[in-house]
Scaffold this active site. Structure first.
Site, PDB file in Angstrom:
ATOM      1  N   CYS A   1      73.326  12.068 126.537  1.00 34.10           N
ATOM      2  CA  CYS A   1      73.784  11.978 127.950  1.00 34.10           C
ATOM      3  C   CYS A   1      74.627  12.949 128.225  1.00 34.10           C
ATOM      4  O   CYS A   1      75.259  12.549 129.376  1.00 34.10           O
ATOM      5  CB  CYS A   1      74.320  10.579 127.593  1.00 34.10           C
ATOM      6  SG  CYS A   1      75.901  10.740 126.279  1.00 34.10           S
ATOM      7  N   GLU A  13      78.910  14.470 119.404  1.00 34.41           N
ATOM      8  CA  GLU A  13      79.486  15.214 120.182  1.00 34.41           C
ATOM      9  C   GLU A  13      80.492  16.177 119.439  1.00 34.41           C
ATOM     10  O   GLU A  13      81.173  17.140 120.289  1.00 34.41           O
ATOM     11  CB  GLU A  13      80.430  14.717 121.283  1.00 34.41           C
ATOM     12  CG  GLU A  13      81.140  13.812 121.315  1.00 34.41           C
ATOM     13  CD  GLU A  13      81.779  13.133 122.436  1.00 34.41           C
ATOM     14  OE1 GLU A  13      81.432  13.478 123.591  1.00 34.41           O
ATOM     15  OE2 GLU A  13      82.529  11.835 122.366  1.00 34.41           O
ATOM     16  N   ASP A  17      80.618  18.018 125.167  1.00 34.42           N
ATOM     17  CA  ASP A  17      81.718  18.227 124.071  1.00 34.42           C
ATOM     18  C   ASP A  17      81.105  19.110 122.827  1.00 34.42           C
ATOM     19  O   ASP A  17      81.611  19.953 122.251  1.00 34.42           O
ATOM     20  CB  ASP A  17      82.329  16.989 123.816  1.00 34.42           C
ATOM     21  CG  ASP A  17      83.199  16.515 124.430  1.00 34.42           C
ATOM     22  OD1 ASP A  17      84.401  17.617 125.003  1.00 34.42           O
ATOM     23  OD2 ASP A  17      83.340  15.571 125.034  1.00 34.42           O
ATOM     24  N   HIS A  69      86.029  17.132 134.546  1.00 34.14           N
ATOM     25  CA  HIS A  69      85.821  15.617 134.956  1.00 34.14           C
ATOM     26  C   HIS A  69      86.107  15.845 136.545  1.00 34.14           C
ATOM     27  O   HIS A  69      85.725  14.727 136.979  1.00 34.14           O
ATOM     28  CB  HIS A  69      86.958  14.708 134.454  1.00 34.14           C
ATOM     29  CG  HIS A  69      86.319  14.712 133.062  1.00 34.14           C
ATOM     30  ND1 HIS A  69      86.594  15.340 132.080  1.00 34.14           N
ATOM     31  CD2 HIS A  69      85.177  13.565 132.513  1.00 34.14           C
ATOM     32  CE1 HIS A  69      85.653  15.014 130.903  1.00 34.14           C
ATOM     33  NE2 HIS A  69      84.917  14.131 131.179  1.00 34.14           N
TER      34      HIS A  69
HETATM   35  C1  PEP Z   1      79.703  14.692 126.619  1.00 31.13           C
HETATM   36  O1  PEP Z   1      80.827  14.983 126.044  1.00 31.13           O
HETATM   37  O2  PEP Z   1      78.547  15.386 126.671  1.00 31.13           O
HETATM   38  C2  PEP Z   1      79.720  13.366 127.373  1.00 31.13           C
HETATM   39  C3  PEP Z   1      78.622  12.881 127.766  1.00 31.13           C
HETATM   40  O3  PEP Z   1      80.935  12.836 127.722  1.00 31.13           O
HETATM   41  P1  PEP Z   1      82.305  13.635 128.460  1.00 31.13           P
HETATM   42  O4  PEP Z   1      81.387  14.461 129.354  1.00 31.13           O
HETATM   43  O5  PEP Z   1      82.655  12.145 129.210  1.00 31.13           O
HETATM   44  O6  PEP Z   1      83.190  13.809 127.482  1.00 31.13           O
HETATM   45 MG    MG Z   2      82.291  13.850 125.464  1.00 28.25          MG
END
Ligand code: PEP
Ligand code: MG
Length: 590
Positions: free
Chosen positions: A505, A434, A458, A193
């Site tokens: 996404c 995910e 994920d 993140h």
């Molecule tokens: C993912 O896991 O691909 C996603 C879009 O969510 P995050 O990256 O916030 O876990």
């Molecule tokens: Mg995710």
């Protein structure tokens, strides 16, 4: 040049600047015995350090309030109140009177307090551990005369390159774009993140450098290239000129891509792709709308919470969601409910767990705290009045979670109805695919959800059992692994059979080569980092669907991720040439 170190490209852009080294960790403290006659002076030294720390916190509070807002600044009130605690200072003074040096006395008492708070039954008190740690580091650094690494000292306009082990929430809220031009961290990966946040803030970043904080002393001139993941230490003037030239070339290439903003994402044989943007903070919304995105495919609401001591109330959340919805003027805006946990924790955090990514995270945490969850759901239903808002649930593993969330959504609507508030009750509800469970059993969900969105970050992590944030494992994080490609293919087919929309996404969609693969796998909706919108549009506009399908079939037949990448790169190269930026820092077609 002294050396170049390579990390993981996390957020593009080339920056030449000086290193601001931030070692935010509790220093080793020596056991030091003082004679009786020094006790008085030692206690005075302790109080002097505490009052200097408070002065700094006050200063920091003011600055963060003006740059990030009052809620973010509240962390520092908590930390100041810790230093005002008489029980704490008395405990330290008592140890000094027993002839212990002030820094050791402070260290021991803080360790004891941190342990006590970490074990406390009340979550409110457990949440204070992060603040105690910050205070621990701050006062010890002053007592020990350690180099002052506090980012607060940076003058606006400094253009520093912040080098640190990892970005914690309290450091994140202190990031001031006026003084920090780029970020480099030892830890982290492209999908951790820190990287996601850096991209949102438009700050060039390299993560996963492993030992940058030990190699650097602070103050060195460096070049950071967020596009290739390189940090060059003490480059010569000629080398800097070469980087500046590349910087200019990148700016020209980017300007050319920006011209694509107004054009449609349509393949050469007429297949239309819907390209939306990922938005992580509400302030990003207007710029994302200008990128040519047709709405938001993922808003990560947890960034409203990261770095805060309290959850945002309904009104604050409503304003944030409404801002994003209005920026997109009637286009779809998919807002994901809180995905707190994993590596996205608020300050002080929730109880630490041995395996946070397999733990109390995302929908699990929300369903277990219905009061908190309903606040978010009410804010979303109210914001939905202002445009085409859709709600998305993260980390779904089973249908039960969807049904439980639906019940809470109905309760939230009931509460708003009782209050006479303005809201929309028929908001579409979708889920993130995910986890391998959700992908393999996607057919169990189609009847009860309005759409799927594949979270590849994920999905790759859980399918391949590779921690997405672990820099040592980065080469093993391979989205083109046959297992991942098959899960994506299956999810797309199930969505088609169930007649619901499916998007991707995760980061995969933002990377040109992988976007090409997704197109071939039948994905017709992608949500990408705003900066990647024109880039992915360029890919879509340069290929035919038939070509992408052939490439995806070849990738699906491959036995390894590397083989799949070769197949895709060769075919994409035929269509768009060998511009290196199309291959995500990987070698292009041979
Ligand atoms: C993912 O896991 O691909 C996603 C879009 O969510 P995050 O990256 O916030 O876990
Ligand atoms: Mg995710």
């Amino acid at each position: 040049m002294e050396r170049q170190i390579r990390g993981i490209p996390a957020s593009p852009g080339i920056v030449v600047g000086h290193v601001h080294l931030l070692r935010w960790e509790v220093p080793e403290v020596r056991h030091r015995i003082i004679p009786d006659e020094n006790v008085h002076d030692e206690i005075a030294r302790l109080h002097e350090a505490i009052s200097r720390a408070k002065e700094r916190l006050r200063h920091l509070r003011q600055r963060v309030e003006s740059t990030a807002g009052a809620e973010e600044a509240a962390i520092f009130d908590v930390q100041m109140s810790i230093l005002d605690d008489r029980e704490l200072t008395r405990g330290i003074e008592d140890l000094v009177r027993q002839n212990l040096g002030a820094e050791k006395a402070f260290d021991l008492v803080m360790l004891e307090w941190r342990n006590r708070f970490a074990r406390h039954a009340a979550p409110m008190l457990r949440e204070r551990v992060g603040d105690l740690t910050d205070v621990h580091i701050r006062v010890l650094s002053l007592l020990m005369g350690l180099p002052d690494h506090d980012p607060v000292d940076l003058e606006p306009g400094t253009s520093a390159i912040l080098v640190t082990h990892d970005l914690t929430p309290s450091l994140t809220v202190q990031l001031d774009r006026r003084s920090i031009a780029a970020i480099a961290t030892d830890a982290g990966t492209r999908t951790s993140h820190v990287a996601i946040l850096a991209r949102s803030l438009g700050l060039p970043a390299v993560v996963g450098l492993r030992n940058a904080t030990t190699l650097l002393r602070g103050g060195e001139r460096v070049v950071l290239d967020g596009g290739t993941g390189m940090l060059a230490i003490n480059p010569t003037d000629a080398e800097i000129d070469a980087y500046r030239e590349r910087q200019r070339e990148e700016a020209v290439a980017e300007a050319a891509l920006t011209e694509l903003a107004a054009l449609e994402a349509i393949t050469l044989d007429g297949v239309r792709v819907t390209l939306r943007a990922n938005v992580d903070i509400p302030e990003e919304a207007e710029a994302a709308a200008r990128s040519g995105a047709e709405g938001v495919g993922l808003m990560r609401t947890e960034f409203l919470v990261v770095g805060r001591t309290t959850m945002p109330d309904e009104e604050e959340q409503y304003r944030a969601y409404r801002r994003v919805v209005e920026a997109f003027d009637g286009k779809p805006v998919v807002i994901r409910t809180f995905d707190i946990g994993g590596d996205k924790l608020p300050v002080g955090g929730f109880p630490t767990e041995p395996n946070p990514f397999l733990g109390w995270r995302a929908i699990r945490m929300c369903l277990d705290q219905p009061e908190m969850f309903r606040v978010q759901l009410r804010a979303l239903l109210r914001a939905a009045v202002h445009g085409d808002l859709r709600i998305m649930l993260p980390l779904i593993v089973t249908l039960d979670e969807v049904l439980a969330a639906r019940r809470l959504l109905e309760e939230a609507a009931g509460e708003l109805r009782d209050r006479g508030a303005d809201f929309r009750a028929d908001v579409p509800l979708g889920v993130m695919i995910e986890t391998p469970a959700a992908a393999v059993a996607a057919d169990t969900l189609t009847r009860d959800v309005d759409f799927f969105s594949i979270g590849t970050n994920d999905l790759v992590q859980y399918t391949l059992a590779v921690d997405r944030g672990n820099a040592n494992l980065a080469p093993r994080f391979t989205p083109l692994h046959p297992a991942v490609l098959r899960l994506i293919k299956r999810t797309v087919e199930v969505a088609e059979m169930g007649d619901i929309e499916v998007a991707v996404c995760g980061e995969m969609a933002s990377q040109p080569l992988m976007a090409f693969a997704l197109l071939g796998l039948g994905v017709r909706q992608m949500s990408v980092a705003p900066r990647s919108v024109p880039l992915v549009k360029r890919i879509v506009r340069s290929v035919t669907e038939a070509h992408a399908k052939l490439a995806a079939s070849a990738a699906l037949r491959a036995r390894t991720a590397d083989e799949a990448r070769h197949e895709l790169a060769r075919r994409l190269g035929d269509a768009v040439g060998d511009a290196p930026y199309l291959y995500d820092g990987l070698p292009g077609p041979e």
